[in-house]
Design a protein around this motif. Structure first.
Motif, PDB file in Angstrom:
ATOM      1  N   PRO A 198     -10.478  24.099  61.168  1.00  0.00           N
ATOM      2  CA  PRO A 198     -10.196  25.157  62.150  1.00  0.00           C
ATOM      3  C   PRO A 198      -8.858  25.833  61.903  1.00  0.00           C
ATOM      4  N   ALA A 253     -13.565  31.717  68.271  1.00  0.00           N
ATOM      5  CA  ALA A 253     -14.579  30.652  68.245  1.00  0.00           C
ATOM      6  C   ALA A 253     -15.982  31.235  68.074  1.00  0.00           C
ATOM      7  N   ARG A 287     -10.199  21.226  68.791  1.00  0.00           N
ATOM      8  CA  ARG A 287     -10.496  22.478  68.102  1.00  0.00           C
ATOM      9  C   ARG A 287     -11.977  22.591  67.783  1.00  0.00           C
ATOM     10  N   TYR A 331     -11.420  32.102  72.479  1.00  0.00           N
ATOM     11  CA  TYR A 331     -12.879  32.045  72.512  1.00  0.00           C
ATOM     12  C   TYR A 331     -13.517  33.126  71.634  1.00  0.00           C
ATOM     13  N   LEU A 369     -15.653  25.092  69.877  1.00  0.00           N
ATOM     14  CA  LEU A 369     -16.901  25.708  69.415  1.00  0.00           C
ATOM     15  C   LEU A 369     -17.996  25.333  70.413  1.00  0.00           C
TER      16      LEU A 369
END
Length: 430
Positions: free
Chosen positions: A308, A367, A78, A364, A82
Motif C-alpha cells: 500500500p 482505495a 492499510r 477512500y 480496501l
C-alpha cells in the motif's frame, strides 16, 4: 434444630447469591452479545464500530462467511482500508476483508490458516510491507488464537470479562445522553475546584520544541502547533538508486520539499524513527509468507501481494535509515512468490498529501482506485471490468502493453511501470 435450619437457609442464600453474581456477567453478555456470536435480543445497538475496533480478529472471525467467501483480504489497517463495500460495488460480492488494524505477520499467518479451510476460496490478497518483518513489531502481538478460542466456545465467550467490558461500552454509547444528564446532577453541597489547565496550543508548542530534529538554533512563536518538516535528501538517496544498476531508475531521488505539519510531520519525524531505528528483518516471519505462497500454488488459489502507498516523505525515511536496498530486495523476493501490486514509490499519488489522511494511510478515493486496478487483474467479467475502468483516475496499473510505460527485467523478475502503480512478477517461463 431451628438454629441449624436457619444457618442452612443463610448458607443456601449465600451460595445462591454467589451463583447469581457469577452468572450475571454471563447473562449480561447473552443479552448484549457485543460480537454477535449468537444474537437473541435486538436492542437496536450499533455494535460494529466499537466492538470491531476493540478486538478486530474476534469480530472478523465471527462474521466470516466461510462457505461463500471467494476472495479474502489479509493485512493491517492499510489493507483494511480496501473495504468490502468497494469490492461489492464493483461486482466482486463474495469478497471478505479479513484485515486488522495493527496486524502483525503472526496474525496474518494464523488468519490464513483459518481461511484456507474455506471450500470456495479462490483468491488471497495480502497487504504487506517491509516494516512488518521484525519480530518485535507490535511486540509480536497475536490476537487471533484468542479470537478463535472465544468464537468456538459459547460458554467461554459469554463468561469472558473482556466481552462484558465491551457490552458495557456499547450500553454507555447507546445511552450516553441519559448518562451525561445524570452525571451533571450535583448531589453534593460542596462544589469541586479544578486547577487551570495549560493551554493546549502552548503545550503542543513546548512538546514540539523538544524534538532536536525539528529546529536547530531557531526561534519559533510560542503558539505554534506543528512546525514544517521538509524532507532531507542528499547523496545517500542518489547513490542508493545508482548502486542498483538497471533497477536504479525505479528509485529516483525524492526531491519533494513540501512542508509537513500536524500528524504528517510528527509521523515522518518520530514514528519513522521508531519504525526503522532498530529494525531487523526476520527470516522466520518471511518463512510464513513462503508457506502461504506454497499452499496457494498447490491448491490452485490465486495469490496477490499489495504494497500500500505511504507519502513520499515516509518512503525516504526508509532510505535515511539505510534500508533502501532491502526495501528493493523485499519486492524481488515477493515477486518470486506471487504478483506484487506496488503503490509505495515516488509518484504523483504518493507525493500529494491530499490523497492521504496521515503519512501511512491513503484516503477512500485512492482505495477505490486501487481496488479497481486489482479487480481488472482478477476478473474477466464484463460488468466488473466496466465498473473498474470508470474508477480509473490517477492510478493505472500496467495490465497491458499500452498501459506499461517501461519494463525492467532480470533472469527471473520483471517490473512493469504504470501510472502510480507497478507490477512485480516472475518472467514467463522462469
Amino acid at each position: 434444630m431451628n438454629f441449624r435450619s436457619k444457618s442452612s437457609r443463610v448458607y443456601s442464600a449465600i451460595i445462591a447469591g454467589t451463583f447469581i453474581a457469577g452468572l450475571s456477567p454471563f447473562l449480561f453478555n447473552v443479552v448484549i452479545d457485543p460480537y454477535e456470536l449468537s444474537p437473541i435480543f435486538d436492542l437496536d445497538i450499533e455494535k460494529e464500530k466499537i466492538s470491531e475496533k476493540s478486538h478486530y480478529p474476534l469480530w472478523k472471525v465471527i462474521h466470516y462467511p466461510q462457505q461463500t467467501a471467494e476472495t479474502v483480504i489479509l493485512g493491517d489497517s492499510r489493507a483494511r482500508a480496501l473495504k468490502e463495500k468497494f469490492w461489492h460495488q464493483i461486482g466482486l460480492t463474495n469478497t471478505y476483508n479479513f484485515a486488522y488494524g495493527g496486524a502483525t505477520i503472526f496474525e496474518i499467518f494464523d488468519t490464513f490458516q483459518f481461511v484456507k479451510q474455506s471450500p470456495n476460496l479462490k483468491t488471497l490478497i495480502v497487504g504487506i510491507q517491509l516494516r512488518s518483518f521484525d519480530l518485535n513489531h507490535k511486540n509480536g502481538m497475536n490476537r487471533v488464537p484468542e479470537a478463535l478460542r472465544l468464537s468456538s466456545n459459547r460458554f467461554t465467550y459469554y463468561s469472558n470479562w473482556f466481552v462484558s467490558r465491551i457490552s458495557t461500552k456499547l450500553l454507555e454509547k447507546k445511552y450516553e445522553e441519559q448518562l451525561h444528564s445524570f452525571r451533571q446532577l450535583n448531589f453534593s453541597p460542596v462544589s469541586s475546584a479544578r486547577a487551570d489547565e495549560t493551554r493546549i496550543k502552548d503545550r503542543h508548542a513546548y512538546l514540539e520544541l523538544l524534538d532536536e530534529e525539528l529546529c536547530r538554533n531557531c526561534k519559533l512563536p510560542s503558539n505554534v502547533t506543528a512546525s514544517p518538516y521538509t524532507i532531507q535528501t542528499g547523496n545517500y538517496s542518489y547513490y542508493f538508486g545508482r548502486g542498483l544498476g538497471r533497477w536504479g531508475r525505479l528509485w529516483p531521488e525524492i526531491t519533494t520539499a513540501q512542508p509537513l505539519t500536524g500528524v504528517f510531520g510528527r509521523q515522518v519525524r518520530k514514528n519513522a524513527r521508531s519504525d526503522w531505528n532498530k529494525f531487523e528483518f526476520s527470516e522466520e516471519l518471511w518463512s510464513r509468507i513462503v508457506q502461504i505462497s506454497d499452499w496457494s500454488r498447490e491448491n490452485n488459489v490465486k495469490l496477490v501481494f499489495v504494497i500500500p502507498p505511504t507519502i513520499a516523505e515516509m518512503q525516504q525515511r526508509i532510505v535515511d535509515f539505510g534500508f533502501g536496498e532491502l526495501n528493493h530486495e523485499f519486492r524481488l523476493r515477493l515477486a518470486r512468490l506471487a504478483p506484487v501490486f506496488d503503490f509505495d514509490f515516488y509518484n504523483p499519488t504518493t507525493s500529494n498529501l491530499k490523497n492521504f489522511s496521515d503519512a501511512y494511510h491513503f484516503n477512500y478515493l485512492t482505495a477505490k482506485q486501487m481496488i479497481g486496478e486489482i479487480s481488472l487483474y482478477l476478473s474477466k467479467h464484463g460488468k466488473v471490468r466496466n465498473t473498474a475502468l470508470k474508477r480509473r483516475d490517477q492510478i493505472i496499473c500496467p495490465l497491458s502493453e499500452q498501459e506499461t510505460r517501461s519494463k525492467i527485467t532480470d533472469q527471473t523478475v520483471e517490473v512493469l511501470d504504470g501510472q502510480s502503480c507497478r507490477i512485480w512478477r516472475t518472467r514467463h517461463g522462469s
